[in-house]
Structures are given as structure tokens and as C-alpha cells.
Design a protein around this motif. Structure first.
Motif, mmCIF file in Angstrom:
data_model
loop_
_atom_site.group_PDB
_atom_site.id
_atom_site.type_symbol
_atom_site.label_atom_id
_atom_site.label_comp_id
_atom_site.label_asym_id
_atom_site.label_seq_id
_atom_site.Cartn_x
_atom_site.Cartn_y
_atom_site.Cartn_z
ATOM 1 N N PRO A 282 -1.627 0.261 3.561
ATOM 2 C CA PRO A 282 -1.034 1.595 3.422
ATOM 3 C C PRO A 282 -0.470 2.083 4.760
ATOM 4 O O PRO A 282 -1.105 1.937 5.811
ATOM 5 N N GLY A 283 0.736 2.615 4.720
ATOM 6 C CA GLY A 283 1.359 3.156 5.920
ATOM 7 C C GLY A 283 1.972 2.125 6.844
ATOM 8 O O GLY A 283 2.566 2.493 7.863
ATOM 9 N N SER A 284 1.863 0.865 6.514
ATOM 10 C CA SER A 284 2.420 -0.161 7.397
ATOM 11 C C SER A 284 3.947 -0.135 7.357
ATOM 12 O O SER A 284 4.557 0.241 6.350
ATOM 13 N N GLY B 247 0.802 -1.218 0.000
ATOM 14 C CA GLY B 247 0.000 0.000 0.000
ATOM 15 C C GLY B 247 0.833 1.266 0.000
ATOM 16 O O GLY B 247 2.063 1.247 0.204
ATOM 17 N N GLU B 248 0.172 2.378 -0.219
ATOM 18 C CA GLU B 248 0.851 3.676 -0.284
ATOM 19 C C GLU B 248 1.554 3.979 1.038
ATOM 20 O O GLU B 248 1.046 3.676 2.127
ATOM 21 N N ASN B 249 2.753 4.559 0.895
ATOM 22 C CA ASN B 249 3.543 5.043 2.029
ATOM 23 C C ASN B 249 3.959 3.940 3.007
ATOM 24 O O ASN B 249 4.374 4.240 4.134
ATOM 25 N N ARG C 51 -1.413 -10.974 5.631
ATOM 26 C CA ARG C 51 -1.985 -9.622 5.714
ATOM 27 C C ARG C 51 -1.269 -8.857 6.809
ATOM 28 O O ARG C 51 -1.255 -9.265 7.958
ATOM 29 N N ILE C 52 -0.650 -7.734 6.414
ATOM 30 C CA ILE C 52 0.088 -6.907 7.362
ATOM 31 C C ILE C 52 -0.560 -5.536 7.444
ATOM 32 O O ILE C 52 -0.757 -4.884 6.411
#
Length: 371
Positions: free
Chosen positions: A351-353, A333-335, A370-371
């Protein structure tokens, strides 16, 4: 057609590979953004004109079957001969647990081996990254006139291995078992050229004595009791046997070096693999790729450095990846920020992980994680 038959050992699940072999054997482990490890053994045989090949399996081989398919990629799809997948022929004692050793695996398919029409058998590991010039091996085997020629590494092996020590005549005199790192002698790559009758003799002796292991049992008998003669061929290029997560990660890092890629993928000995008809990878305006191998059909909008990315992956905008291996169809995901991660297929990183491993101890994310 050459008077040689290939046997590939593809039954190892290698527990030290952890989640990476939860549903596959080590031989079918994805490697270098588009290949599987078994591609090296299959291609080495194909490049030497050895088109009759048996692949020894035991359990968890669906991934291997899916990859090899009809074996057309290696020109081994034939009405007579060609490639044969070898489960343990319905023998119930071989379907539980794991083989206790390579000799037991050979005896589990002894019916097949006894029917081989060729006079010589080439044995190769399926979980090894090495492009071996079997033409050169065969020339040396025929010139030496020995019953066995061992294929060895020209450099030290970090993984567990056996070493062969030579006598004054240049033939093997001793075997040093269970070595790691640098040690006296020449490290074995566990590849061999056998006269078929001699291989069957060793199999019969081990079965009669209830012995299972190739080096500790069969080869010590051959050298010390039968006083057999064995030559050694030293493979001059890159070679690494993959048994642990650390070895897989180290080999993957190695292929980011141009000199290693030249040794693994020489123009005159191509490595063949199952062909996927995918579109080209798309790089966004802000995308950056440094020292990375990226497969087809990916969308790269973030930054990847020292990474190996398989086909179908999506790296979102602002995401930063360093030292990672992402297998097919992973989504970042993003970022998100990932460092020193080995991710199996179809994992999703939100996102953001943030997930950071260590270059000496990479973090493994299982298939569909899944993280």
C-alpha cells in the motif's frame, strides 16, 4: 487429414527478455490478458486442419507443459498422432547451454522428423504474435510447386530478421541477413512450408558440415549452392516476433488498439488457449478502467489506464495504474501508484508504494517480487 505436419520452435529462452523468461521459454510468455504466445502458432495450425504437431523444447519448459497439458484446447489430443512435446531425445550434447541455431534444434529431434508420415512440414516460431492463415499459405505453396514457401511479413519488422529479395519470376533470389527496421526486400517471419525430403536434405548437409543456423547456413546453401526454388507468402495482418522486453511491451500496447485485435483474433480463425474456469471480475464503486484489457477473477477497486491485467489480480482502492502489464495473481495495495511496469505472476506491491518506469524502458518485476 491434411498431408502436412507442424513443427513449432519453443526452445528459445531469449536472454533479452530478462526476468520474464527466468523460468519459462519465450513461447510460454503470457500475452493479452489470457493467452500464451505459443497459442498463436498452435491455433494457426489447428485452424488449417493440421493436427499432427511437434513442439521442440530444450530447457525450462515446465511452464510450457503446464499450459499445453493434454492439448485438448487445440483438438490435438489423439491416440495416433496429435501433439508431441520434443525434448532433445536424451542426447547429452543438447541438454547443456542453448541450441546454436534452428538447424541444430531440428537435428536434435531428427529421429522424430524422419518418422513423420506426411510429405510436407510447416515450421513456425512459438514466440510470435501473428494469426497466420495457413490455408492460404498451403494453397500458394501447392500452386507454386516449389520445395519451400517462406512466410513473410507484409510490413517492416522492428526485431532482428532476414529479408528475402525476389527475382523477375517472383521467386526468392537473395537473402539479406541480420536486418532491423526497414530494409530492401520482404521480411521473414521465420515460418516455412517445406517438402519434408528437402528439409531432411538441408538438415543432413548442415550436420555433415557442422553448421547450426537456419538462415545463415541452411537457406544460403539452398539458394546459392543447391539453386533451390523458394516462393514467398506475404502475411497481410499484424505480426511481431517477441525477443526482447521492449518488443513484448510494444506488442502488448498494440493489442490495446481495436484494429490490431481484429487482425490477431478474427472470428473465422479463433485463437484457442487453455481454459481457466474463473468467476467474473468485480469492479468497486470507485473503480475506473480506461482502454484496458482485464482478465477474469480480478478485483478492481482502483484505476487502470492503458493496462493489461491477467486473471486473479487485486487492485486496491485508490491505486492508480498506467501503462502496466500485471500477470496472474498480482496484488496492488491501496493508494499505490504504478506506471509502465511489467510484473510477472504473484508479485505484491505494498500500500502506498510508488514505482514508475518509462514507456520506452518499462520496469520488470520478477515472479513473486515484493515492492
Amino acid at each position: 487429414m491434411r498431408d502436412y505436419h507442424g513443427i513449432i520452435f519453443a526452445y528459445h529462452d531469449e536472454p533479452a527478455l530478462r526476468d520474464l523468461t527466468a523460468n519459462r521459454t519465450a513461447a510460454s510468455l503470457p500475452f493479452c490478458s489470457r493467452y500464451r504466445l505459443i497459442d498463436f502458432a498452435l491455433s494457426s495450425l489447428r485452424n488449417a486442419g493440421i493436427l499432427d504437431v511437434g513442439v521442440i523444447m530444450q530447457r525450462d519448459y515446465q511452464s510450457l507443459l503446464d499450459h499445453i497439458g493434454s492439448s485438448k484446447a487445440w483438438d490435438m489430443s489423439r491416440k495416433n498422432g496429435g501433439l508431441r512435446m520434443l525434448p532433445p531425445f536424451g542426447l547429452p550434447q543438447y541438454h547443456t547451454g542453448n541450441y546454436n541455431g534452428t538447424i541444430e534444434a531440428l537435428n536434435a529431434v531428427s529421429t522424430y522428423i524422419r518418422r513423420i508420415p506426411q510429405k510436407h512440414v510447416v515450421l513456425l516460431l512459438g514466440n510470435m504474435a501473428a494469426n497466420i492463415d495457413l490455408d492460404a499459405v498451403i494453397r500458394q505453396h501447392e500452386k507454386a510447386g516449389t520445395d519451400v514457401t517462406a512466410i513473410c511479413a507484409g510490413q517492416g519488422l522492428e526485431s532482428r530478421h532476414s529479408n528475402y529479395l525476389l527475382g523477375e519470376d517472383g521467386l526468392v533470389q537473395y537473402i539479406d541477413l541480420f536486418r532491423t527496421g526497414e530494409a530492401k526486400g520482404i521480411p521473414s517471419l521465420e515460418g516455412y512450408v517445406f517438402n519434408k525430403d528437402k528439409l531432411l536434405e538441408l538438415m543432413d548437409v548442415c550436420q555433415t558440415r557442422n553448421l547450426f543456423r537456419f538462415h545463415q547456413d541452411a537457406m544460403t546453401y539452398f539458394l546459392y549452392e543447391a539453386h533451390g526454388k523458394m516462393d514467398v507468402y506475404v502475411h497481410p495482418g499484424y505480426a511481431r516476433i517477441i525477443r526482447t522486453v521492449d518488443e513484448y511491451y510494444a506488442a502488448s500496447k498494440d493489442v490495446l488498439r481495436p484494429e490490431v485485435r481484429r487482425e490477431l483474433f478474427p472470428a473465422d480463425r479463433p485463437v484457442r488457449t487453455k481454459i481457466h474456469e474463473d468467476v467474473s471480475t468485480y469492479y468497486g464503486e470507485q473503480a475506473k478502467s480506461r482502454n484496458s484489457l482485464v482478465g477474469d477473477n480480478c478485483i478492481i477497486e482502483g484505476e487502470v489506464e492503458d493496462c493489461i491485467i491477467f486473471s486473479g489480480c487485486h487492485i486496491g482502492a485508490g491505486a492508480k495504474l498506467k501503462g502496466c502489464i500485471l500477470m496472474r495473481d498480482c496484488v496492488v495495495g491501496e493508494n499505490a501508484k504504478l506506471e509502465y511496469i511489467i510484473s510477472d505472476k504473484q508479485a505484491v506491491f505494498s500500500p502506498g508504494s510508488v514505482l514508475i518506469g518509462s514507456p520506452n524502458l518499462p520496469t520488470v518485476v520478477p515472479k513473486d517480487g515484493r515492492i
